[in-house]
Motif scaffolding. Structure first.
Motif, PDB file in Angstrom:
ATOM      1  N   THR A  92       0.842  -1.209   0.000  1.00 11.41           N
ATOM      2  CA  THR A  92       0.000   0.000   0.000  1.00 11.41           C
ATOM      3  C   THR A  92       0.872   1.253   0.000  1.00 11.41           C
ATOM      4  OG1 THR A  92      -0.064   0.101   2.411  1.00 11.41           O
ATOM      5  CG2 THR A  92      -1.834  -1.125   1.320  1.00 11.41           C
ATOM      6  N   ASN A 103       8.621   9.471  -1.063  1.00 17.37           N
ATOM      7  CA  ASN A 103       7.448   8.666  -1.409  1.00 17.37           C
ATOM      8  C   ASN A 103       6.352   8.954  -0.395  1.00 17.37           C
ATOM      9  OD1 ASN A 103       5.847   6.757  -2.647  1.00 17.37           O
ATOM     10  ND2 ASN A 103       7.301   5.075  -2.448  1.00 17.37           N
ATOM     11  N   GLU A 127       0.924   0.992   8.209  1.00 14.95           N
ATOM     12  CA  GLU A 127       2.205   1.488   7.691  1.00 14.95           C
ATOM     13  C   GLU A 127       2.415   2.969   8.023  1.00 14.95           C
ATOM     14  OE1 GLU A 127       4.795   0.045   6.377  1.00 14.95           O
ATOM     15  OE2 GLU A 127       4.091  -1.973   5.929  1.00 14.95           O
ATOM     16  N   VAL A 180       0.491  -2.410  -5.827  1.00 19.82           N
ATOM     17  CA  VAL A 180       0.336  -1.366  -4.811  1.00 19.82           C
ATOM     18  C   VAL A 180      -1.068  -0.763  -4.863  1.00 19.82           C
ATOM     19  CG1 VAL A 180       1.208   0.856  -4.009  1.00 19.82           C
ATOM     20  CG2 VAL A 180       2.801  -0.839  -4.919  1.00 19.82           C
ATOM     21  N   ASP A 205       7.477   6.811 -12.070  1.00 17.75           N
ATOM     22  CA  ASP A 205       6.063   6.710 -12.463  1.00 17.75           C
ATOM     23  C   ASP A 205       5.154   7.662 -11.688  1.00 17.75           C
ATOM     24  OD1 ASP A 205       6.961   4.660 -10.438  1.00 17.75           O
ATOM     25  OD2 ASP A 205       4.804   4.661 -10.087  1.00 17.75           O
ATOM     26  N   ASP A 206       5.628   8.167 -10.552  1.00 19.09           N
ATOM     27  CA  ASP A 206       4.711   8.905  -9.669  1.00 19.09           C
ATOM     28  C   ASP A 206       4.124  10.145 -10.341  1.00 19.09           C
ATOM     29  OD1 ASP A 206       5.714   6.947  -8.051  1.00 19.09           O
ATOM     30  OD2 ASP A 206       6.035   8.234  -6.324  1.00 19.09           O
ATOM     31  N   TRP A 264       0.777   9.336 -12.126  1.00 20.90           N
ATOM     32  CA  TRP A 264      -0.502   9.021 -11.475  1.00 20.90           C
ATOM     33  C   TRP A 264      -0.796   9.820 -10.204  1.00 20.90           C
ATOM     34  CZ3 TRP A 264       0.077   7.211  -6.556  1.00 20.90           C
ATOM     35  CH2 TRP A 264       1.294   6.603  -6.249  1.00 20.90           C
TER      36      TRP A 264
HETATM   37  N1  LIG Z   1       5.298   5.857  -5.211  1.00 25.24           N
HETATM   38  C1  LIG Z   1       5.799   4.665  -5.540  1.00 25.24           C
HETATM   39  N2  LIG Z   1       5.892   3.719  -4.593  1.00 25.24           N
HETATM   40  C2  LIG Z   1       6.388   2.553  -4.967  1.00 25.24           C
HETATM   41  C3  LIG Z   1       6.809   2.270  -6.268  1.00 25.24           C
HETATM   42  N3  LIG Z   1       7.253   0.978  -6.304  1.00 25.24           N
HETATM   43  C4  LIG Z   1       7.101   0.486  -5.046  1.00 25.24           C
HETATM   44  O1  LIG Z   1       7.360  -0.654  -4.644  1.00 25.24           O
HETATM   45  N4  LIG Z   1       6.568   1.453  -4.221  1.00 25.24           N
HETATM   46  C5  LIG Z   1       6.236   1.377  -2.802  1.00 25.24           C
HETATM   47  C6  LIG Z   1       5.202   0.357  -2.451  1.00 25.24           C
HETATM   48  C7  LIG Z   1       5.499   0.138  -0.984  1.00 25.24           C
HETATM   49  O2  LIG Z   1       4.844   1.127  -0.211  1.00 25.24           O
HETATM   50  C8  LIG Z   1       7.008   0.347  -0.891  1.00 25.24           C
HETATM   51  C9  LIG Z   1       7.809  -0.930  -0.878  1.00 25.24           C
HETATM   52  O3  LIG Z   1       7.594  -1.614   0.277  1.00 25.24           O
HETATM   53  P1  LIG Z   1       8.602  -1.537   1.525  1.00 25.24           P
HETATM   54  O4  LIG Z   1       9.956  -1.989   1.121  1.00 25.24           O
HETATM   55  O5  LIG Z   1       8.488  -0.198   2.164  1.00 25.24           O
HETATM   56  O6  LIG Z   1       7.867  -2.598   2.384  1.00 25.24           O
HETATM   57  P2  LIG Z   1       7.869  -2.799   3.940  1.00 25.24           P
HETATM   58  O7  LIG Z   1       7.548  -1.520   4.675  1.00 25.24           O
HETATM   59  O8  LIG Z   1       6.990  -3.964   4.188  1.00 25.24           O
HETATM   60  O9  LIG Z   1       9.378  -3.007   4.117  1.00 25.24           O
HETATM   61  P3  LIG Z   1      10.242  -4.046   4.859  1.00 25.24           P
HETATM   62  O10 LIG Z   1       9.707  -4.021   6.270  1.00 25.24           O
HETATM   63  O11 LIG Z   1      10.017  -5.317   4.092  1.00 25.24           O
HETATM   64  O12 LIG Z   1      11.611  -3.424   4.695  1.00 25.24           O
HETATM   65  O13 LIG Z   1       7.377   1.067  -2.053  1.00 25.24           O
HETATM   66  C10 LIG Z   1       6.708   3.287  -7.244  1.00 25.24           C
HETATM   67  O14 LIG Z   1       7.082   3.119  -8.405  1.00 25.24           O
HETATM   68  N5  LIG Z   1       6.182   4.462  -6.826  1.00 25.24           N
END
Ligand SMILES: Nc1nc2c([nH]c(=O)n2[C@H]2C[C@H](O)[C@@H](COP(=O)(O)OP(=O)(O)OP(=O)(O)O)O2)c(=O)[nH]1
Length: 168
Positions: free
Chosen positions: A24, A49, A68, A98, A134-135, A138
């Motif tokens: 999310t 982000n 989160e 996501v 990509d942000d 969208w």
């Molecule tokens: N805005 C944006 N967010 C993205 C992209 N790709 C992508 O994975 N994200 C986001 C979705 C998730 O919120 C986050 C990846 O998850 P995370 O590594 O923070 O997961 P988590 O908090 O469970 O982390 P961890 O405890 O496993 O380290 O990044 C993108 O292209 N744009």
């Protein structure tokens, strides 16, 4: 995880596509300002982000989105509205689905944690150059309260292809 040979979205069988991880993102937007984070660890560390992360076992997307934000910023987002889905395929084989939410208010005071530094920006001054590529495609839709579904193909941090559908 097996690398895939795709270079465009049409190289991917989206009908049968299922991401390795559901996740999310939440954007608190209040009085023309948006609450973002400098992400300290995980996928996208160093970038700006929205707060967010991967779903835990048995959790709904809404529950995950709230948890989160609570974990990363020590606040509780209020008036959550679901706005769209981003389907990310990386050529190294990783994929993440996501679910994006907007919140119009929050409880508490945002503070830095092990995972994130809170940053407020005016909605006309969003630092897209420091965000995932990509942000800028969208996030303006979410700010206009539109609903959308997008598909994105990435090679590490580089977006190779994308398409976004507006939902009515
Ligand atoms: N805005 C944006 N967010 C993205 C992209 N790709 C992508 O994975 N994200 C986001 C979705 C998730 O919120 C986050 C990846 O998850 P995370 O590594 O923070 O997961 P988590 O908090 O469970 O982390 P961890 O405890 O496993 O380290 O990044 C993108 O292209 N744009």
């Amino acid at each position: 995880m097996q690398p895939i040979a795709a270079r465009t979205l049409s190289d991917i069988d989206w009908e049968n596509w299922k991401a390795q991880d559901p996740a999310t993102l939440t954007f608190v937007i209040k009085e023309d300002h948006i609450l973002l984070i400098r992400k300290k660890r995980g996928l996208g560390a160093g970038k700006i982000n929205g707060p967010g992360g991967r779903l835990e076992e048995g959790e709904t997307t809404l529950e995950c989105a709230v948890r989160e934000v609570q974990e990363e910023l020590k606040i509780t987002p209020l008036n959550m509205a679901f706005h769209g889905e981003c389907l990310f395929q990386f050529v190294d084989g990783y994929s993440i689905h996501v679910y994006a939410f907007a919140a119009s208010d929050y409880d508490g005071i945002a503070e830095e944690t092990d995972e994130a530094i809170p940053l407020w920006f005016h909605i006309n001054d969003i630092p897209y150059d420091e965000m995932w590529e990509d942000d800028r495609c969208w996030l303006p839709l979410l700010l206009k309260k539109k609903n959308f579904i997008g598909r994105y193909l990435f090679d590490k941090d580089t977006m190779l292809d994308y398409e976004i559908e507006l939902l009515t």
